[in-house]
Design an enzyme around this catalytic site. Structure first.
Site, mmCIF file in Angstrom:
data_model
loop_
_atom_site.group_PDB
_atom_site.id
_atom_site.type_symbol
_atom_site.label_atom_id
_atom_site.label_comp_id
_atom_site.label_asym_id
_atom_site.label_seq_id
_atom_site.Cartn_x
_atom_site.Cartn_y
_atom_site.Cartn_z
ATOM 1 C CG HIS A 1 -2.001 -1.008 1.208
ATOM 2 N ND1 HIS A 1 -2.385 -1.695 2.343
ATOM 3 C CD2 HIS A 1 -2.774 -1.494 0.207
ATOM 4 C CE1 HIS A 1 -3.340 -2.546 2.058
ATOM 5 N NE2 HIS A 1 -3.597 -2.455 0.759
ATOM 6 N NE ARG B 1 -5.804 -9.401 1.636
ATOM 7 C CZ ARG B 1 -5.224 -8.349 1.042
ATOM 8 N NH1 ARG B 1 -3.904 -8.227 1.067
ATOM 9 N NH2 ARG B 1 -5.949 -7.428 0.445
#
Length: 368
Positions: free
Chosen positions: A147, A206
């Site tokens: 990210h 996740r």
């Protein structure tokens, strides 16, 4: 210079043309994009969009080879493909976007911008796993972080909005995937994701951090490796905790309706988020600015309030009215709060365009 930004996700393709001052001149999102050899969606978009001068691509994993934006040629493409095993959901889609753009726009410079590159400034103490040295050397095992394009933009923009350009910023990218970054003076010094995007916070599907001994135990108990991988990637996180799904909005609705599994899911999510923010603050030696970005970070006022409530000891003090009515780039902390808390719209496209322009301009200067 008009920049075509190609952001190929695991299941969608986002296309934008950014002009001067990063004005959005054209945009579209292709849902359920299959990748492969498809050029149709990009070709259709280019047919109606303004002319572009350069193309910038988001690539999730750059490994140790790519530490900054890189002009794409055949060797670079091969290097990106070689990293597929480290990001199997995202890397093939990025390659499909690169191939489509190179076929349709063969005369234009194409630039790869890597999510991992922002975190290459982390010190060795933050990147090194305490595993046998022979393993680290053989397989280049280290914490890469992800990210990065989002964290780079959000941390820099939030610090500028707060009037603290050299600030210690904790950036919270919260979406279906989620991670935190500790940023000092614009440089990443720590983050929650690691060798893969599975590590760190609880996410939509996740797991985030799990005791590695638990994973060994599950395999010895008979769980197949493919089932283990699928479970951690697609059936864990909020989905695994709540059994409602991985969308935080659905989990919150179920919790409001009294579903105890959903209530626990939210509690675990917030607990790990608070814990992570405190850890990032420790890596920085303090915190000046806290920024929320991404779909969840931008739109879930309740989550921001719950998170801040447990972090008052850091000097984080939210204003209830500002937080409830928060708009993009808005301040949600009280006047006098020791920590300036901001909500910033996720703009990976702006970061990609900036890196792309800088690299192309630098390349042109070198040629003169």
């Amino acid at each position: 210079m008009n920049v075509l930004v190609v952001n190929a996700g695991s299941s969608s393709l986002k296309l934008r043309v950014l002009g001067e001052d990063d004005a959005v001149l054209a945009e579209t999102t292709v849902e359920r994009w299959s990748g492969g050899d498809e050029t149709g969606p990009l070709q259709d978009f280019l047919g109606d969009a303004p002319a572009v001068d350069v193309v910038g691509h988001r690539v999730v994993h750059g490994g140790s080879a790519f530490t900054g934006a890189t002009v794409i040629d055949d060797d670079v493409r091969a290097g990106v493909e070689a990293l597929t095993g480290l990001a199997p959901l995202h890397q093939p889609r990025a390659l499909a976007g690169i191939d489509a753009a190179r076929r349709l726009l063969p005369g234009l410079p194409q630039v790869a911008c890597f999510d991992t590159a922002f975190h290459t400034t982390m010190p060795a103490a933050a990147t090194t796993y305490a595993v046998p040295a022979a393993w680290r050397r053989k397989w280049d095992l280290r914490r890469y972080g992800f990210h990065g394009l989002s964290h780079a933009y959000a941390s820099r923009h939030a610090a500028a909005l707060a009037g603290r350009p050299g600030a210690r910023v904790v950036s919270c990218h919260l979406g279906s995937g989620a991670s935190l970054a500790a940023v000092a003076g614009g440089r990443s010094v720590d983050t929650t994701m690691g060798f893969t995007p599975l590590a760190g916070l609880v996410m939509g599907t996740r797991s985030g951090d799990v005791d590695p001994g638990l994973l060994i135990w599950l395999q010895r108990a008979g769980l197949a490796l493919d089932d283990l991988e699928d479970g951690l990637e697609h059936r864990s996180g909020l989905a695994g905790l709540s059994e409602v799904g991985g969308d935080l909005r659905d989990v919150r609705k179920a919790a409001d309706d009294g579903d105890e599994r959903a209530v626990l899911a939210l509690q675990v999510y917030v607990h790990r988020l608070r814990q992570g923010i405190a850890a990032m603050t420790a890596s920085l030696g303090g915190i000046d600015v806290l920024v929320f970005t991404g779909g969840v970070g931008e739109h879930d006022a309740v989550l921001r309030a719950e998170t801040a409530e447990g972090l008052a000891f850091l000097g984080i003090d939210l204003d209830t009215g500002r937080n409830t009515e928060a708009a993009a780039d808005g301040r949600v902390s009280r006047d006098g709060s020791a920590v300036d808390v901001r909500v910033v719209e996720a703009r990976e496209d702006v970061e990609i365009a900036a890196q792309t322009r800088a690299l192309v301009n630098d390349t042109d200067r070198r040629k003169r």
